[in-house]
Motif scaffolding. Structure first.
Motif, mmCIF file in Angstrom:
data_model
loop_
_atom_site.group_PDB
_atom_site.id
_atom_site.type_symbol
_atom_site.label_atom_id
_atom_site.label_comp_id
_atom_site.label_asym_id
_atom_site.label_seq_id
_atom_site.Cartn_x
_atom_site.Cartn_y
_atom_site.Cartn_z
ATOM 1 N N ASN A 95 57.788 -3.358 80.298
ATOM 2 C CA ASN A 95 57.064 -2.429 79.619
ATOM 3 C C ASN A 95 55.826 -2.053 80.481
ATOM 4 N N ASP A 96 54.966 -1.245 79.886
ATOM 5 C CA ASP A 96 53.857 -0.806 80.725
ATOM 6 C C ASP A 96 53.052 -1.920 80.758
ATOM 7 N N ARG B 27 55.083 -7.280 88.010
ATOM 8 C CA ARG B 27 55.622 -5.845 88.761
ATOM 9 C C ARG B 27 56.319 -6.225 90.243
#
Length: 230
Positions: free
Chosen positions: A118-119, A127
């Motif tokens: 998700n963000d 990441r």
């Protein structure tokens, strides 16, 4: 600085995570839960605590009497705010220490597949896992603990990773796996479990051979980034 890794089975050790922990300047100790010293071990003392995986469930406390003590000491550790990492069972134990329920999941999730960030996850050390198939080997899950932030999910398991601030990271998946020779010990006698996840041992071994090196490299990069933020 000292890091302590807790193993619930000898074959579920730091694997690919060992190198970035050592590179970050930690001397690494390992303790097994069947070591007599484990019952009185101080969880708060180490500069970094890493709680690894295992085939048992957090709710199987009658069969594994050490679980209650581990959850209680993890609660003390988390209250201290010192850096703590949990992987698979380790993440479930952390969730329990934070007051969340741990229970059987909908399916066995086995094999190499990516997690959806998700963000918050995209802006975190996870990441480095974006789009990379990583190892899954679990049949339990947990409610997201209060005060934590969800980072990643899969279609079958919403709570794949969470954090609390910069010093607590919990991973349901196994980004440490991919180039560890002990993976063969995972496979030994696991035909039925792997079949429940929709694979055969030979198919899972093939996935490991093809996808494992990239998964382990991404896992090392992720952990190195998390350690750099501490």
């Amino acid at each position: 600085m000292r890091a302590l890794a807790i193993r619930h089975k000898p074959y579920e050790g730091l694997a690919g995570f060992r190198a970035p922990i050592a590179a970050a300047g930690y001397a690494i100790d390992t303790v097994d839960v069947d070591d007599p010293a484990f019952a009185s071990l101080d969880f708060v003392a180490p500069d970094l605590l890493v709680v690894m995986g295992g085939p048992m469930g957090v709710y199987e406390r009658a069969a594994h009497p050490w679980i209650a003590g581990e959850v209680a000491r993890l609660a003390d550790r988390l209250a201290s705010g010192k850096p703590t990492l949990g992987v698979c069972l380790g993440a479930q134990l952390i969730a329990a220490a934070l007051g969340a329920d741990v229970f059987a999941g909908p399916v066995k999730e086995v094999g190499f597949a990516p997690v959806a960030l998700n963000d918050a996850g995209a802006g975190s050390p996870l990441r480095h896992l974006d789009g990379v198939p990583v190892m899954h080997w679990h049949g339990d899950t947990f409610d997201l603990p209060d005060g934590t932030e969800l980072l990643a999910s899969t279609p079958a398991y919403r709570n794949q990773a969470f954090r609390r601030g910069a010093r607590l990271l919990a991973l349901q998946c196994h980004p440490e796996i991919g180039d560890d020779a002990q993976f063969e010990d995972w496979l030994d006698g696991s035909d039925d479990y792997v079949a429940q996840g929709g694979l055969t041992i030979s198919e899972l071994r093939d996935q490991h051979d093809r996808l494992g090196p990239a998964a382990a490299a991404a896992g090392r990069a992720m952990l190195g980034a998390w350690l750099a933020e501490l």
